[in-house]
Structures are given as structure tokens and as C-alpha cells.
Design an enzyme around this catalytic site. Sequence first.
Site, PDB file in Angstrom:
ATOM      1  N   ARG A  17       0.847  -1.200   0.000  1.00  0.00           N
ATOM      2  CA  ARG A  17       0.000   0.000   0.000  1.00  0.00           C
ATOM      3  C   ARG A  17       0.883   1.251   0.000  1.00  0.00           C
ATOM      4  O   ARG A  17       1.088   1.876  -1.030  1.00  0.00           O
ATOM      5  CB  ARG A  17      -0.943  -0.035   1.222  1.00  0.00           C
ATOM      6  CG  ARG A  17      -2.174   0.828   1.075  1.00  0.00           C
ATOM      7  CD  ARG A  17      -1.955   2.267   1.452  1.00  0.00           C
ATOM      8  NE  ARG A  17      -1.376   2.428   2.782  1.00  0.00           N
ATOM      9  CZ  ARG A  17      -0.845   3.575   3.205  1.00  0.00           C
ATOM     10  NH1 ARG A  17      -0.819   4.631   2.442  1.00  0.00           N
ATOM     11  NH2 ARG A  17      -0.318   3.642   4.418  1.00  0.00           N
ATOM     12  N   ASP A  18       1.468   1.561   1.126  1.00  0.00           N
ATOM     13  CA  ASP A  18       2.297   2.772   1.222  1.00  0.00           C
ATOM     14  C   ASP A  18       3.456   2.714   0.233  1.00  0.00           C
ATOM     15  O   ASP A  18       3.789   3.707  -0.429  1.00  0.00           O
ATOM     16  CB  ASP A  18       2.840   2.897   2.651  1.00  0.00           C
ATOM     17  CG  ASP A  18       3.132   4.336   3.041  1.00  0.00           C
ATOM     18  OD1 ASP A  18       2.970   5.221   2.189  1.00  0.00           O
ATOM     19  OD2 ASP A  18       3.532   4.569   4.192  1.00  0.00           O
ATOM     20  N   HIS A 214       5.254   4.342  12.660  1.00  0.00           N
ATOM     21  CA  HIS A 214       5.329   4.283  11.190  1.00  0.00           C
ATOM     22  C   HIS A 214       6.360   5.326  10.744  1.00  0.00           C
ATOM     23  O   HIS A 214       6.103   6.518  10.829  1.00  0.00           O
ATOM     24  CB  HIS A 214       3.931   4.591  10.639  1.00  0.00           C
ATOM     25  CG  HIS A 214       3.823   4.625   9.149  1.00  0.00           C
ATOM     26  ND1 HIS A 214       3.189   3.631   8.433  1.00  0.00           N
ATOM     27  CD2 HIS A 214       4.246   5.525   8.232  1.00  0.00           C
ATOM     28  CE1 HIS A 214       3.216   3.936   7.131  1.00  0.00           C
ATOM     29  NE2 HIS A 214       3.854   5.084   6.984  1.00  0.00           N
ATOM     30  N   CYS A 247       8.793   9.687  -1.219  1.00  0.00           N
ATOM     31  CA  CYS A 247       7.906  10.773  -0.823  1.00  0.00           C
ATOM     32  C   CYS A 247       7.720  11.723  -2.002  1.00  0.00           C
ATOM     33  O   CYS A 247       8.697  12.227  -2.549  1.00  0.00           O
ATOM     34  CB  CYS A 247       8.533  11.506   0.365  1.00  0.00           C
ATOM     35  SG  CYS A 247       7.655  12.995   0.828  1.00  0.00           S
ATOM     36  N   ASN A 256       9.656   3.962   3.002  1.00  0.00           N
ATOM     37  CA  ASN A 256       9.390   3.486   4.363  1.00  0.00           C
ATOM     38  C   ASN A 256      10.645   2.819   4.935  1.00  0.00           C
ATOM     39  O   ASN A 256      11.542   2.428   4.195  1.00  0.00           O
ATOM     40  CB  ASN A 256       8.276   2.430   4.337  1.00  0.00           C
ATOM     41  CG  ASN A 256       6.914   3.032   4.093  1.00  0.00           C
ATOM     42  OD1 ASN A 256       6.520   3.249   2.960  1.00  0.00           O
ATOM     43  ND2 ASN A 256       6.188   3.308   5.158  1.00  0.00           N
TER      44      ASN A 256
HETATM   45 ZN    ZN Z   1       3.723   6.224   5.196  1.00  0.00          ZN
END
Ligand code: ZN
Length: 326
Positions: A17-18, A214, A247, A256
Amino acid sequence: MSASSLPHAIVREVGLRDGLLSIKTIVPTAQKLEWISAAYAAGQKEIEVGSFVPVRLLPQLADTAELVAHAKTLPGLVASVLVPNFKGAERAIELDADAMLIPVSASAAHSAANVRKTPDEMIASIAQIRAARDAAGSKTFIEVGMSTAFGCTIQGDVSEDEVIRLLRAALDAGAERVGLADTVGYADPAQVRRLFEKAFRALGTQSDKLTCGHFHDTRGLALANTLAALDVGVRRFDASLAGIGGCPHAPGASGNAATEDTVFMLERMGYDTGIDLDQLLALRKQIAEWLKGEQLGGAIWRAGVPKSSARATPPMASFSQQAPIR
Ligand code: ZN
């Protein structure tokens, strides 16, 4: 010490996901299914498989329903999905996802840009989602991820008091678990320690519901921040295999915390993650092939696992966070 007597730490995979959010290569569903199965076989028991957002906005996550269905065939796997709004939550409930993660941004500016809602409007939607979940007799667990808790690319500083106010409000609105997220990689270890400790104290009897850290490695501090959180009692961490998840506000930045590095660090320090690092590294290799040309992160895959064995006995934390999902 036998494995079972070691303290546990959970590394939740958020790469699907992320991580994939910022990856241009659209990963076919078949490969995602293989990823989930292999991560599960390696011992990962919590996986965020996708998000229920409009497909036209995020074609990479269009197959989330299929991934939830697959995850449900794997006994004991906790499959979570990100739900940015009520509609998404309805889908998660309908498909009987184990958990749904609602992002609440502590930065008003980030919240407006991201979901076009104020943080308090997001809190109101948590209450709505909780009511709908309970009315449906559903068991889908409700978790809130407090994003931009350590700073924001748009507004800069984020007030710690505001973060704590929103954590409380999220729990009061019916969230069953909350976590702090360094969405843009601004956090440093001293700040992580301070904010988690402050929040644990402020939440009092509900402090066992603050369980997740996180961290993004945008500025190279994801593992340092993980360690700082670990030291104050956090035992659940989000991470992406191969450290994917750059990002959008910091081109070229890493993503991450890398799952494999996080697992390596925790296991070396004497925590039982239940995850087989060799299997995880094999899966990483596979994923690196699927994502050829994309920027990957992580360090342990380069030099491999050291031959010496870990001897550490983990220190006692000042807080103990072991709240199970249900
Ligand atoms: Zn994140």
C-alpha cells in the site's frame, strides 16, 4: 533462551500500500498475490494489502478487494486496508477485512491537501465508521494512523499537544488502536521518544491502544526512530520490503523503513518477530526483479546477515505495548 520466551515485536508489511503508492510500475495482481503468500510464509502475520480509494486516482491499488479475499485464505494473517473515507470503510466492512486503517493528519494543512477535510472532520467520520461497523455486526478492527505527527512538508511544525488531542479524540470516536506516523520523514529519535512518552502519559488507561510506529527513511533516520520508539515500549512497526515508498514532496528520497532491515535489527537485539530473514531476503530479490528500474532501499541485502550470533537481551521498556488485535 527459547524463541517463545523472547519478547515479541510485530513488523507489519505496508509495501503493498504505502510502498507501491509512489511506484510507477503497475504491479500485476498475480505478483501481489505471490508477494502476500511469500511474506506470510516468511512469517509476516500483519499485511496492509491496499486501500479503498477511487481507482481513477490510484490505479496501482485497484485490485485491493482481490487481495483482501486472498489474504483471508491464509490462516492467522491480519489483512488491513487503508480507508480514507466512509465509502472506503463500507467496502472494508463488506469484504470483511480484518482491520481498516483510517488516516488522520495532525497537520491541518496536510489534511486539507490530502483528504479535503479538517482533522476534526476526519474524527467525525471515525465515529460514523464505528457506528456503521457496529450496526453491521462486523469485526473489522478500526485503527487510526496519525499522519504528519512529527512534522509536515506544508505547514512545517506540528504541535505535540494537537497530536495528543487528536489521538484522544480518535479513541473517543471509536478507534480501537492508534499509531503515530512520520509521513514525510521529518522525525528524529529524541522527538520520537518524547512524543510517544508524552502520548502514553496523556492517554493513561488507554495508553495500551497506542501501539504503532510508522517511520519513513526520507532522511535516513527510520531505524534510529524505530529504536527510539522501541525503547519507550512500542512493539509494532510498519515497514516496506525493499524500503519502497518514496515521498512525492522529496524527489529521490528513500521510502518506508525497510522491512528486512527492521526485522534484522529487532532479531539481533533479541526480539522475536516470527519472521525468517532468509525467506524475506529471497522475496526482496523477487520484488527487486518485478520493480526493475524503480528506486529501492534497505541495507542488509547488500552485505548479507553477519556470521556472528546475537547475544543481546532486550532491556525492559518503560511501557509495555502488547495489545492484540482482538
Ligand atoms: Zn507512510
